[in-house]
Design an enzyme around this catalytic site. Structure first.
Site, PDB file in Angstrom:
ATOM      1  CB  CYS A  45     -82.077 -50.102  23.389  1.00  0.00           C
ATOM      2  SG  CYS A  45     -81.127 -49.110  22.417  1.00  0.00           S
TER       3      CYS A  45
ATOM      4  CG  HIS B 207     -81.989 -52.330  19.159  1.00  0.00           C
ATOM      5  ND1 HIS B 207     -83.066 -51.246  20.052  1.00  0.00           N
ATOM      6  CD2 HIS B 207     -83.643 -53.613  19.807  1.00  0.00           C
ATOM      7  CE1 HIS B 207     -84.217 -52.317  20.873  1.00  0.00           C
ATOM      8  NE2 HIS B 207     -83.781 -53.596  20.531  1.00  0.00           N
TER       9      HIS B 207
ATOM     10  CG  ASN C  83     -86.261 -56.221  20.922  1.00  0.00           C
ATOM     11  OD1 ASN C  83     -85.247 -55.650  21.297  1.00  0.00           O
ATOM     12  ND2 ASN C  83     -86.577 -56.324  20.077  1.00  0.00           N
TER      13      ASN C  83
END
Length: 333
Positions: A139, A279, A299
């Protein structure tokens, strides 16, 4: 100060809290499971089918219960709805010690005022498409490339698609760990001192750790400086997004976030400290909805997740530690 933290990120996240007792699955749940299987092109053996059906039914019931209550956001099924926490933790979640360099120094900001809302997606072609990290804890690389792609586009008008795989493979010397996690601030430092990052076409994403294949002659984007925003200073994040660039940040993902579909996400179960964030994402704007302040966030779980790959999260309360580790790059163009 430097705050040690484990940064976890995954291509798929837990949708239930672990192994569950045997459920009596009803006909409606079976119907929705078969529809979901078709939508996501899933096939199972007979034994696995029953296990996946149990996981799906458990998650389905949690979604229905949540959506019947008075929450600021809605949940929905997604591509991870047949998975349990234990499975995802074993296959996809990783923990390596990180140093949140966004806490090192004070960010010097003005006094405002700033626009009441901002959305870089509406400012021309300066936000790249949503990507999908897959089953790799990368991520942080997508947050990094997204921020730099926007920075270059804002400064030069040229939109690039940068190589996340280069960061996965090559940025370990800057305390990043490939598919086991990392931080955008450290990745920006890597690009700065490494003298550039290649395009994705030249260094394609494969979603797993590999040997470094960086070719400096093919570098297309460069970092001149890295701006690390002061710990827990959301006002500074607003200024940065309003005036300069989308901002990379890390926060703590909890179970209910994984099933997010729409609305302004808010949680009472997550923490607000740097040691809990797991994250990394990209703030591309902010606004207000029915008196509730929010961030607009890109995202890296694909465009089918959430609001076309984006989500809104409550702003002004350091929700889930989102202001604990924020940064953005200044490009060299």
């Amino acid at each position: 100060m430097w705050a040690a933290l484990p940064l976890l990120c995954a291509g798929a996240w837990l949708l239930s809290t672990g192994a569950t007792a045997e459920l009596t699955v009803n006909a409606i749940e079976k119907f929705h499971f078969k529809s979901w299987m078709k939508q996501h092109q899933k096939t199972y053996s007979s034994v696995e089918y029953n296990h996946r059906l149990q996981m799906f039914a458990n998650n389905w019931r949690k979604i229905q219960a949540h959506n019947q209550r008075n929450h600021t956001f809605k949940m929905a099924l997604n591509q991870f709805s047949d998975m349990s926490f234990a499975e995802i933790k074993h296959k996809f979640l990783w923990s390596e010690p990180q140093n949140c360099s966004a806490t090192k120094s004070n960010y010097l900001r003005g006094t405002g005022p700033y626009p009441s809302s901002m959305d870089w997606r509406k400012k021309g072609n300066v936000v790249s498409p949503v990507k999908n990290q897959g089953a790799c804890g990368s991520c942080w690389t997508f947050s990094t490339t997204g921020a730099l792609e926007s920075a270059v586009a804002i400064a030069s008008g040229k939109m690039l698609s940068l190589a996340e795989q280069q960061l996965v493979d090559c940025a370990q010397a800057f305390n990043n760990h490939g598919c086991k996690g990392g931080l955008p601030s450290q990745a920006f430092e890597y690009i700065l001192y490494n003298k550039g990052i290649m395009e994705e076409d030249s260094y394609p994403y494969i979603g797993k750790d590999s040997s470094c294949r960086f070719n400096p002659q093919k570098a297309v984007a460069f970092v001149k400086n890295v701006v690390n925003i002061t710990l827990n200073d959301e006002a500074a994040m607003v200024e940065a997004v309003a005036l300069y660039n989308p901002v990379s940040f890390a926060f703590e993902v909890t179970e209910d976030f994984l099933m997010y579909k729409s609305g302004v996400y808010s949680s009472k179960s997550c923490h607000k400290t740097p040691d809990k964030v797991n994250h990394a994402v990209l703030a591309v704007g902010y606004g207000e909805q029915n008196g509730l302040l929010y961030w607009i966030v890109k995202n890296s779980w694909g465009s089918q997740w959430g609001e076309n790959g984006y989500f809104l999260i409550e702003r002004g309360k350091n929700m889930c530690g989102l202001a604990a580790c924020a940064s953005y790059p200044i490009p060299q163009v």
